[in-house]
Design a protein around this motif. Sequence first.
Motif, PDB file in Angstrom:
ATOM      1  N   THR A 188     -10.497 105.907 -40.982  1.00  0.00           N
ATOM      2  CA  THR A 188     -11.542 106.820 -42.298  1.00  0.00           C
ATOM      3  C   THR A 188     -12.934 106.298 -42.817  1.00  0.00           C
ATOM      4  O   THR A 188     -12.557 105.442 -43.876  1.00  0.00           O
ATOM      5  CB  THR A 188     -11.328 107.500 -43.170  1.00  0.00           C
ATOM      6  OG1 THR A 188     -10.192 108.464 -41.943  1.00  0.00           O
ATOM      7  CG2 THR A 188     -12.513 108.782 -43.776  1.00  0.00           C
ATOM      8  N   PRO A 189     -14.134 105.961 -41.975  1.00  0.00           N
ATOM      9  CA  PRO A 189     -15.152 105.073 -43.430  1.00  0.00           C
ATOM     10  C   PRO A 189     -15.671 105.983 -43.931  1.00  0.00           C
ATOM     11  O   PRO A 189     -16.138 106.929 -43.563  1.00  0.00           O
ATOM     12  CB  PRO A 189     -16.632 104.482 -41.753  1.00  0.00           C
ATOM     13  CG  PRO A 189     -15.880 105.449 -40.981  1.00  0.00           C
ATOM     14  CD  PRO A 189     -14.441 105.868 -40.647  1.00  0.00           C
ATOM     15  N   THR A 190     -16.001 105.669 -45.042  1.00  0.00           N
ATOM     16  CA  THR A 190     -16.321 105.965 -46.100  1.00  0.00           C
ATOM     17  C   THR A 190     -17.725 107.135 -46.081  1.00  0.00           C
ATOM     18  O   THR A 190     -18.738 106.595 -45.667  1.00  0.00           O
ATOM     19  CB  THR A 190     -16.036 106.052 -47.811  1.00  0.00           C
ATOM     20  OG1 THR A 190     -15.290 104.609 -47.778  1.00  0.00           O
ATOM     21  CG2 THR A 190     -15.770 106.413 -48.706  1.00  0.00           C
ATOM     22  N   PRO A 191     -17.984 108.203 -46.003  1.00  0.00           N
ATOM     23  CA  PRO A 191     -19.346 108.731 -46.030  1.00  0.00           C
ATOM     24  C   PRO A 191     -20.347 108.369 -47.189  1.00  0.00           C
ATOM     25  O   PRO A 191     -20.474 107.870 -47.643  1.00  0.00           O
ATOM     26  CB  PRO A 191     -19.379 110.241 -46.429  1.00  0.00           C
ATOM     27  CG  PRO A 191     -17.377 110.390 -46.877  1.00  0.00           C
ATOM     28  CD  PRO A 191     -17.037 109.408 -46.411  1.00  0.00           C
ATOM     29  N   LEU A 192     -21.472 107.958 -45.987  1.00  0.00           N
ATOM     30  CA  LEU A 192     -22.796 106.729 -46.138  1.00  0.00           C
ATOM     31  C   LEU A 192     -23.176 107.841 -46.981  1.00  0.00           C
ATOM     32  O   LEU A 192     -23.950 108.708 -45.926  1.00  0.00           O
ATOM     33  CB  LEU A 192     -22.837 105.880 -45.154  1.00  0.00           C
ATOM     34  CG  LEU A 192     -24.170 105.059 -45.408  1.00  0.00           C
ATOM     35  CD1 LEU A 192     -23.426 103.823 -46.204  1.00  0.00           C
ATOM     36  CD2 LEU A 192     -23.916 104.647 -44.044  1.00  0.00           C
ATOM     37  N   GLU A 193     -24.259 107.939 -48.184  1.00  0.00           N
ATOM     38  CA  GLU A 193     -25.204 108.574 -48.076  1.00  0.00           C
ATOM     39  C   GLU A 193     -26.534 106.954 -48.917  1.00  0.00           C
ATOM     40  O   GLU A 193     -26.906 106.388 -48.691  1.00  0.00           O
ATOM     41  CB  GLU A 193     -25.274 108.805 -49.946  1.00  0.00           C
ATOM     42  CG  GLU A 193     -25.830 110.000 -50.341  1.00  0.00           C
ATOM     43  CD  GLU A 193     -26.620 111.246 -48.994  1.00  0.00           C
ATOM     44  OE1 GLU A 193     -27.665 110.622 -48.261  1.00  0.00           O
ATOM     45  OE2 GLU A 193     -24.998 111.990 -49.388  1.00  0.00           O
ATOM     46  N   ILE A 194     -27.149 107.365 -47.720  1.00  0.00           N
ATOM     47  CA  ILE A 194     -28.718 107.136 -47.215  1.00  0.00           C
ATOM     48  C   ILE A 194     -29.582 107.907 -48.613  1.00  0.00           C
ATOM     49  O   ILE A 194     -30.641 107.318 -48.105  1.00  0.00           O
ATOM     50  CB  ILE A 194     -28.843 106.516 -46.026  1.00  0.00           C
ATOM     51  CG1 ILE A 194     -28.955 107.958 -45.543  1.00  0.00           C
ATOM     52  CG2 ILE A 194     -27.850 105.953 -45.541  1.00  0.00           C
ATOM     53  CD1 ILE A 194     -29.428 107.814 -43.756  1.00  0.00           C
ATOM     54  N   TYR A 195     -29.614 109.147 -48.720  1.00  0.00           N
ATOM     55  CA  TYR A 195     -30.134 110.267 -48.791  1.00  0.00           C
ATOM     56  C   TYR A 195     -30.714 109.908 -50.542  1.00  0.00           C
ATOM     57  O   TYR A 195     -29.707 110.198 -51.223  1.00  0.00           O
ATOM     58  CB  TYR A 195     -30.772 111.597 -48.519  1.00  0.00           C
ATOM     59  CG  TYR A 195     -30.883 111.639 -47.171  1.00  0.00           C
ATOM     60  CD1 TYR A 195     -32.118 112.149 -46.699  1.00  0.00           C
ATOM     61  CD2 TYR A 195     -30.061 111.593 -46.512  1.00  0.00           C
ATOM     62  CE1 TYR A 195     -32.780 112.075 -45.355  1.00  0.00           C
ATOM     63  CE2 TYR A 195     -30.396 112.425 -45.164  1.00  0.00           C
ATOM     64  CZ  TYR A 195     -31.324 111.885 -44.265  1.00  0.00           C
ATOM     65  OH  TYR A 195     -31.385 112.210 -43.474  1.00  0.00           O
TER      66      TYR A 195
END
Length: 439
Positions: A180-187
């Motif tokens: 599980t890659p940790t959810p990435l926030e780009i916004y």
Amino acid sequence: MTCSWNTQRRWDRRTILRGIGVSMALPWMESIPVWGQATAATASNSKPPVRFAALFAGNGFHSKEWWAEGDGASMKVGRVLKSLEPLRDQMLFIRGLYNQEALKGNIHSSQTGNLLSGAPLASGGEIRSGTSVDQWIAQTYGRNTKVPSLVLGCEKSNPSVHKNYSMLYSSHISWSSPTTPTPLEIYPALAFDRLFKEEVHQQDQSVLDAVLGDAADLRRHVSQSDRRKLDEYLDSVRDVEDRIAQAGKRGELQGWRPTMEKPDRERPADGIPQDISEHMRLMCDILLLGFQTDTTRVTTLKLNNDHSSLRFPHLGVDYMIHHLLSHSDTEDWLKVNQFFVEQLAYIATRMQTIQEGDGTLLDNSMLLFCSSMMNGGHDASQLPVVMLGKGGGRLETGKVLDYRDAPNRQMCRLFLSVLDKFDLHPEQFGDASEPLPSV
């Protein structure tokens, strides 16, 4: 992290009750040879917390301009690191570490997906890596805050496959579990909302509450008189905590408090900024806000993907994407390198102006800056690594450490050293079983 007490456990003078991000010494008991004491300072968590951030820049750096030599204010640095010159006394430049698993696959994805874990990567499009060092910290120490871990990025994930490895490995440095890659926030706006949308701010849990599970296990293995002594001891700690809480309600400052209770800037606009410079600066500011308000103590900021397609018109470099620029040591490539390091310098400089007790936010933080290869030629035989901040006095900075001739120079030894600063002591992390000397 709660311990399991048992009759075979070795008792010694260092035995303490442990909880998530908390340790508390035991009083003397007839059943076990342990000495300790409780004080208002240990119960009130009066010292500022230590923060950890990992910043990543893909595709490495200019091969001739990434270097440092000397100590403290007299340290000399290569042109890539020029913006860090005012921070030399807070800097730890580490040379010669490498990731063994990154040498077994191909390039880019297989060099990035396990950068913070040292775990073997699955190929053929399958997704399997290892829990990264930031998430080890977040899953224990990070639980004391509203957001255990803030994972930020400035470039979207790439779901394709390259050289038989998923490009998700190139897009994620933080992994919550091996699959599980940790959810990435780009916004930026959504990252801001995650920190501040809820009005109620979760403060640190009680020191006593954090160790109650450990205390209950211990209670089953001591004598009746020691049980009474333990109960009296825990009651006295609870009394200190209650008095401190009441003093806080009356407005009397007791112990450490965040320098801000709410953000000092407006919520960013929706969407992704078209200007990469603005995008990165917003993410840097959100990282700072998270630490300054104590909404989070663990953050990763991925400035770009490995095999990145970012362009840099604001630098006058718009004829080639980041990945292709990295393949030769041009002046334009140097400009891009300097721009990335300037993000680290901005964060650290801001931290140095934020006072926390006798020190600053930077004094109470550890900032790790790294890439998955030394340069655009995919050289992973040694990795570029810089750390800034004193980690609450746990890191000795202002020096260069060179491990190029060391027999065991795994990057994961550095991670064991970092985990040790957070009182986390796994017997093994990735391919390492002992921390780095001098860190």
